[in-house]
Design a protein around this motif. Sequence first.
Motif, PDB file in Angstrom:
ATOM      1  N   ALA A  59      17.397  13.594  16.127  1.00  0.00           N
ATOM      2  CA  ALA A  59      17.927  14.793  16.116  1.00  0.00           C
ATOM      3  C   ALA A  59      17.424  15.247  14.828  1.00  0.00           C
ATOM      4  O   ALA A  59      17.174  16.665  14.621  1.00  0.00           O
ATOM      5  N   MET A  60      17.491  14.687  13.687  1.00  0.00           N
ATOM      6  CA  MET A  60      16.732  14.985  12.538  1.00  0.00           C
ATOM      7  C   MET A  60      15.237  15.509  12.585  1.00  0.00           C
ATOM      8  O   MET A  60      14.936  16.453  12.071  1.00  0.00           O
ATOM      9  N   ALA A  61      14.543  14.533  13.253  1.00  0.00           N
ATOM     10  CA  ALA A  61      13.064  14.787  13.296  1.00  0.00           C
ATOM     11  C   ALA A  61      12.870  16.032  14.159  1.00  0.00           C
ATOM     12  O   ALA A  61      11.530  16.653  13.793  1.00  0.00           O
ATOM     13  N   THR A  62      13.776  16.425  14.915  1.00  0.00           N
ATOM     14  CA  THR A  62      13.435  17.457  15.782  1.00  0.00           C
ATOM     15  C   THR A  62      14.080  18.784  15.425  1.00  0.00           C
ATOM     16  O   THR A  62      14.376  19.744  16.196  1.00  0.00           O
ATOM     17  N   ALA A  63      14.989  18.707  14.139  1.00  0.00           N
ATOM     18  CA  ALA A  63      15.718  19.839  14.038  1.00  0.00           C
ATOM     19  C   ALA A  63      15.298  21.296  13.836  1.00  0.00           C
ATOM     20  O   ALA A  63      15.878  22.387  13.996  1.00  0.00           O
ATOM     21  N   GLY A 188      20.018  27.380   9.049  1.00  0.00           N
ATOM     22  CA  GLY A 188      19.983  26.748   8.011  1.00  0.00           C
ATOM     23  C   GLY A 188      19.044  25.182   8.169  1.00  0.00           C
ATOM     24  O   GLY A 188      18.693  24.594   7.239  1.00  0.00           O
ATOM     25  N   GLY A 189      18.624  25.100   9.382  1.00  0.00           N
ATOM     26  CA  GLY A 189      17.504  24.056   9.563  1.00  0.00           C
ATOM     27  C   GLY A 189      18.278  22.669   9.333  1.00  0.00           C
ATOM     28  O   GLY A 189      19.458  22.843   9.442  1.00  0.00           O
ATOM     29  N   LEU A 190      17.811  21.459   8.991  1.00  0.00           N
ATOM     30  CA  LEU A 190      18.491  19.935   8.822  1.00  0.00           C
ATOM     31  C   LEU A 190      19.585  20.135   7.870  1.00  0.00           C
ATOM     32  O   LEU A 190      20.532  19.620   8.042  1.00  0.00           O
ATOM     33  N   ARG A 191      19.364  21.126   6.830  1.00  0.00           N
ATOM     34  CA  ARG A 191      20.360  20.929   5.700  1.00  0.00           C
ATOM     35  C   ARG A 191      21.857  21.565   6.254  1.00  0.00           C
ATOM     36  O   ARG A 191      22.696  20.892   6.169  1.00  0.00           O
ATOM     37  N   ALA A 192      21.570  22.659   7.182  1.00  0.00           N
ATOM     38  CA  ALA A 192      23.026  22.915   7.894  1.00  0.00           C
ATOM     39  C   ALA A 192      23.429  21.964   8.802  1.00  0.00           C
ATOM     40  O   ALA A 192      24.749  21.810   8.903  1.00  0.00           O
ATOM     41  N   GLU A 193      22.538  21.181   9.420  1.00  0.00           N
ATOM     42  CA  GLU A 193      22.853  20.474  10.463  1.00  0.00           C
ATOM     43  C   GLU A 193      23.569  19.083   9.620  1.00  0.00           C
ATOM     44  O   GLU A 193      24.600  18.703  10.134  1.00  0.00           O
TER      45      GLU A 193
END
Length: 413
Positions: A59-63, A188-193
Amino acid sequence: MPLPILALAIASFCIGTTEFVIVGLLRKVATDLGVTELLAGQLVTGYALGVAFGAPIVAMATAHLPRKPVLVGLAALFVVGNFFCAIAPNYWLLMAARVFTAFGHGAFFGIGSVVAASLVPRNKRASAIALMFAGLTLANILGVPAGTALGEAFGWRATFQAVVGIGLISVAAIAWLVPSDVTEPSGGGLRAEVRVLGKLQVWLAMLIAALTSASLFAVFTYIKPYLTDVSGLSTAAVTWVLLLFGAGMTIGNIIGGRLADWKLMPTVIGALVLMVLLFVCLRQFGASAGVAVGMVFLWGLLIFVIVPPLQIRVVEAASEGPNLAATLNQGAFNVGNAGGASIGGLALWAGVSYANLPLVGAVLALLAVIIAVLSQALERRTVLPNGRPQQHLGITLRSQTRPTLEQHEPGLG
């Protein structure tokens, strides 16, 4: 069913078959690879741990990537993984192939559920997620019994070969039917996730998911010997019981989606309480073949009444960055799968009989009830600064530093 959701359902059928068919093949695999049945049972645990650890990584690699190519890639990963399962020459390479395959599981269902929810009106989101998960439940009606029968007739490797073929169909369906402009990653990308993981209700929902799955797999991992040794069913009859279990899951999935669009947490709590009672009844009356078969059907129904509500609860609570949270929720289900399979195996190793194994499931389901009641109580205690109850699922900020739980409004899913 909208065509993009149909494509996701086809892929979930492949994934569901991959995950559950091994249960009906444990004795075949154990005999062929020269290991004990309890060790073969750890193939369930290994897959579940692959989901749990792989989900956040993928999930983080494809965010930051578009959703459609990610879904196509994850479906393709299942094709490759099942191919290596089919040709694995020994137990440990089969375990490695299962874990590799599992890495795409949580991310697919997490991202897929967000995509499915984005394709329908807000008050139909739980039903849309349920439609996607219909492929998973149909896998237990068609894929798992057919795969078990195929494995009994031609060997367990033939089952995985068949799954490879289904996987290729799912890759083509997603590439063809899912629109290219489907919902993109959050701004927000990964930071928002990652930020939404600070929300309490997200973690409570995942804890409920883990305990619910643990209660299921503490018993279901060993359902074949339970039904043959305790209920007196033949090996051939177990295949049909698994089919009935899948039918219950399919019906429960539909019911759960509709109830979640109406009353989310009452649906979860009510289904969990009924699961506790069902486990107790299975312990008391499971020696009767007819009663055991009926309870297995109800068991499948109840477990999937719970899945759509918990998934949409996480998606709504993590609305600012739902992909990682929704994926982690799938990981939580599979942490429960692994934990339940291990707890059931340890209970058997410690001397608990197959007849008493449902009591282990009952205890785990009861813990899930307690957490679900706590989650709802925390929602109900929270009010807006003007004294009115909040009417939206999730967490908002009363001030810059103090989090406030918001109350779910019926109809939002």
